[in-house]
Write a protein that holds these residues in place. Sequence first.
Motif, mmCIF file in Angstrom:
data_model
loop_
_atom_site.group_PDB
_atom_site.id
_atom_site.type_symbol
_atom_site.label_atom_id
_atom_site.label_comp_id
_atom_site.label_asym_id
_atom_site.label_seq_id
_atom_site.Cartn_x
_atom_site.Cartn_y
_atom_site.Cartn_z
ATOM 1 N N VAL B 144 0.827 -1.201 0.000
ATOM 2 C CA VAL B 144 0.000 0.000 0.000
ATOM 3 C C VAL B 144 0.863 1.252 0.000
ATOM 4 O O VAL B 144 0.525 2.251 -0.631
ATOM 5 C CB VAL B 144 -0.953 -0.008 1.210
ATOM 6 N N PHE B 145 2.018 1.180 0.685
ATOM 7 C CA PHE B 145 2.872 2.362 0.693
ATOM 8 C C PHE B 145 3.272 2.742 -0.723
ATOM 9 O O PHE B 145 3.262 3.923 -1.092
ATOM 10 C CB PHE B 145 4.124 2.138 1.535
ATOM 11 N N GLN B 146 3.606 1.736 -1.529
ATOM 12 C CA GLN B 146 3.957 2.015 -2.927
ATOM 13 C C GLN B 146 2.806 2.697 -3.652
ATOM 14 O O GLN B 146 3.009 3.666 -4.379
ATOM 15 C CB GLN B 146 4.291 0.717 -3.644
ATOM 16 N N VAL B 147 1.582 2.159 -3.409
ATOM 17 C CA VAL B 147 0.405 2.741 -4.050
ATOM 18 C C VAL B 147 0.240 4.199 -3.610
ATOM 19 O O VAL B 147 0.060 5.095 -4.440
ATOM 20 C CB VAL B 147 -0.846 1.912 -3.681
ATOM 21 N N LEU B 148 0.335 4.420 -2.306
ATOM 22 C CA LEU B 148 0.142 5.784 -1.789
ATOM 23 C C LEU B 148 1.227 6.723 -2.310
ATOM 24 O O LEU B 148 0.942 7.841 -2.746
ATOM 25 C CB LEU B 148 0.152 5.774 -0.260
ATOM 26 N N ALA B 149 2.478 6.258 -2.257
ATOM 27 C CA ALA B 149 3.581 7.132 -2.672
ATOM 28 C C ALA B 149 3.493 7.445 -4.158
ATOM 29 O O ALA B 149 3.805 8.559 -4.587
ATOM 30 C CB ALA B 149 4.917 6.469 -2.346
ATOM 31 N N ASN B 150 3.041 6.462 -4.943
ATOM 32 C CA ASN B 150 2.912 6.715 -6.378
ATOM 33 C C ASN B 150 1.805 7.707 -6.689
ATOM 34 O O ASN B 150 1.847 8.393 -7.693
ATOM 35 C CB ASN B 150 2.634 5.405 -7.115
ATOM 36 N N GLY B 158 5.395 11.174 -6.492
ATOM 37 C CA GLY B 158 4.969 10.001 -7.239
ATOM 38 C C GLY B 158 6.098 9.069 -7.624
ATOM 39 O O GLY B 158 7.078 8.940 -6.900
ATOM 40 N N SER B 159 5.953 8.463 -8.801
ATOM 41 C CA SER B 159 6.947 7.458 -9.189
ATOM 42 C C SER B 159 8.265 8.096 -9.612
ATOM 43 O O SER B 159 9.250 7.391 -9.796
ATOM 44 C CB SER B 159 6.391 6.600 -10.327
ATOM 45 N N LEU B 160 8.291 9.412 -9.770
ATOM 46 C CA LEU B 160 9.559 10.075 -10.111
ATOM 47 C C LEU B 160 10.547 9.979 -8.956
ATOM 48 O O LEU B 160 11.744 10.003 -9.154
ATOM 49 C CB LEU B 160 9.325 11.544 -10.452
ATOM 50 N N GLY B 161 9.997 9.911 -7.734
ATOM 51 C CA GLY B 161 10.864 9.811 -6.569
ATOM 52 C C GLY B 161 11.509 11.133 -6.221
ATOM 53 O O GLY B 161 11.251 12.166 -6.847
#
Lengths: 295, 349
Positions: B144-150, B158-161
């Motif tokens: 879920v963290f990946q989903v939220l961070a993205n 987001g996915s740019l980091g």
Amino acid sequence: MDYSFALQQLVYGLTVGCLYGLLAIGYSMVYGVLRLINFAHGDLLMVSAYIGFFGIVIFHLPWPVSFAGAIALTALLGILIDRGAYKPIRKSPRINALITAIGVSFLLENVALVTIGGRPKSFPTPGFVSGAIVVGDVSIPTLSVWVFVVTVVLLTLCMAVVKKTRIGIAMRALSRDMETVMLMGVDKDRVISFTFALGSALAAAGGIMWCMKYPAVEPFMGVIPGLKAFVAAVLGGIGSISGAAMGGMILGLAEVFIVAVQPEWSGYRDAVAFFLMIVILLTRPTGIMGERLPD
Amino acid sequence: MAVSRDRLLTVFSLFILFSFLAYADSNFSHYTLRILQNIAIFITLAVSYNLINGIAGQFSLGPNAFLAVGAYASAIFTLSPEEKLRSFIIEPMLWPLSVISVPFAASLLIAGIVTALVAILMAMPVFRVRGDYLAIVSLGFGEVFQVLANNSMSITNGSLGLKGLQPYTNLWWSWGICVFTVFCTLRLVNSSYGRAMKAVREDETAAEAMGINAFRIKTLAFAFSAFFQGVAGGLLAHLITTISPSLFTFMFTFNLLIIIVIGGLGSTTGSIIAAVLITWGGEALRFFEEPANLFGFQYEGIPGMRMVLFSVILILVMLFARSGIMGRSEFSWEGALGWIKNKLSVMKV
């Protein structure tokens, strides 16, 4: 949201829900009997998908033979995992069994990665599941009909086995009180093996249908469905077969409808299961169909 | 008398450790220094992970998620406003965050606190029921963290980091935090809270009957371990200087699990020894995955082979050598000195 749109989403939701349900039953049964979250269960989906894939593409077997083979071999693998990894530590603290389960799951994934490779393979779709039936404004993919029918048949069979046969009764008794059941002369290990075989076979059937819906076979494909199926099992009440199937349906419908109602939330789709789990733990920890199990 | 002697010995060995680090800092290669810092971060992680899994006996699979939370929390607070303006190209950063920039030490503290709060939020629903669910909830949180961070572009980009973090983490920070974590963990384990944790691990019902609030003790252990994992996340972020949501995979948790199992579940000393072994060994075992020429045979190198090896080791240790290196025992000067005396007397005879 108009009527036919809702019906269309219902079809999609039920299809995914059936697949979650099939996977959830295995989790639920194993947890009911052994109080063990079998982390390797989701990976059985991947194993059966690969066996089915190789049966068709490499050995050119007809569909039914290949699928039956995949289900049988996966069931066998389920029994082997139990005998090899879980049986020796049945008496030790629960955390040890959980760690072993993680190890088995990782082993399956990485052996697949090393031997087959990480590139997704496209699963061949048989002719009889392509196409769609159109009823009014709603198009029902043939695959969805198949998934639904197969799930209902398997579920009925599974319920009949657990409710009516001697081994099914032994299984339910074992989940209540292991020691008393052993005093009654029940061969515990045979029943546990049977539980693993049954759960794994259902996961295998789910795995093959999963691949027809999402035709990319890769070593880590079982992780997320496995995680969600466990949530479905908790949602329905862990230890209950009809509950697991129902939990799967609810989860599938929830995922599809949330995205349908709020398309901008589509990125959060994979988080739905997790929030449902938190809500259910806060409000009704024993799940919808669950009864309080003795500790 | 024995207490002050032990304290003296501890201070002395810490002095040796840090003199070695000072020597290493100016003489060793960049690659070796990087491994040394990884070892410190992994000791920090393993010791705090062992607290919840080994000492409190609750099976968490959350370290990768906590690392991620900590890494993001500290990175967001150390990045300069200009750098933030440059990085957040799709959506500008949320207002108060976009102008704040704090020193590294403060950001580590924030990372720890934020992570501990997340852990408490997770523990609330989970520990109300059987602890088993913790495994799934903490594992699920990693996803879920990946989903939220993205998806929360205005906070995490987001996915740019996040790019362009200052490489604040050095030998002193990583080893300083590492020693501090070990110190705090040992103090906690040897306090009445630590004994309560062990009681809950052994038999929750019995512990509750003795008046221990199991829910509170489990939550405390979880939050405490999450705090240090968050701090380690901050260290890691400023070591690699670029973070993105997909960086913190379950692989981290799996490695830590192997470390604490090999070291001996419940032994802080074991976690430290195993963290050194596995971090260093993991580097050494890279040759498995690289092409090589072995006795005239061309060996292609198989990616993923290390993970197969590690999972086999994990299962075998669990089946046949459950106590790991240290079992549940800890290092003590008393024991070490006794051992040396024993050896010496044997040599005299």
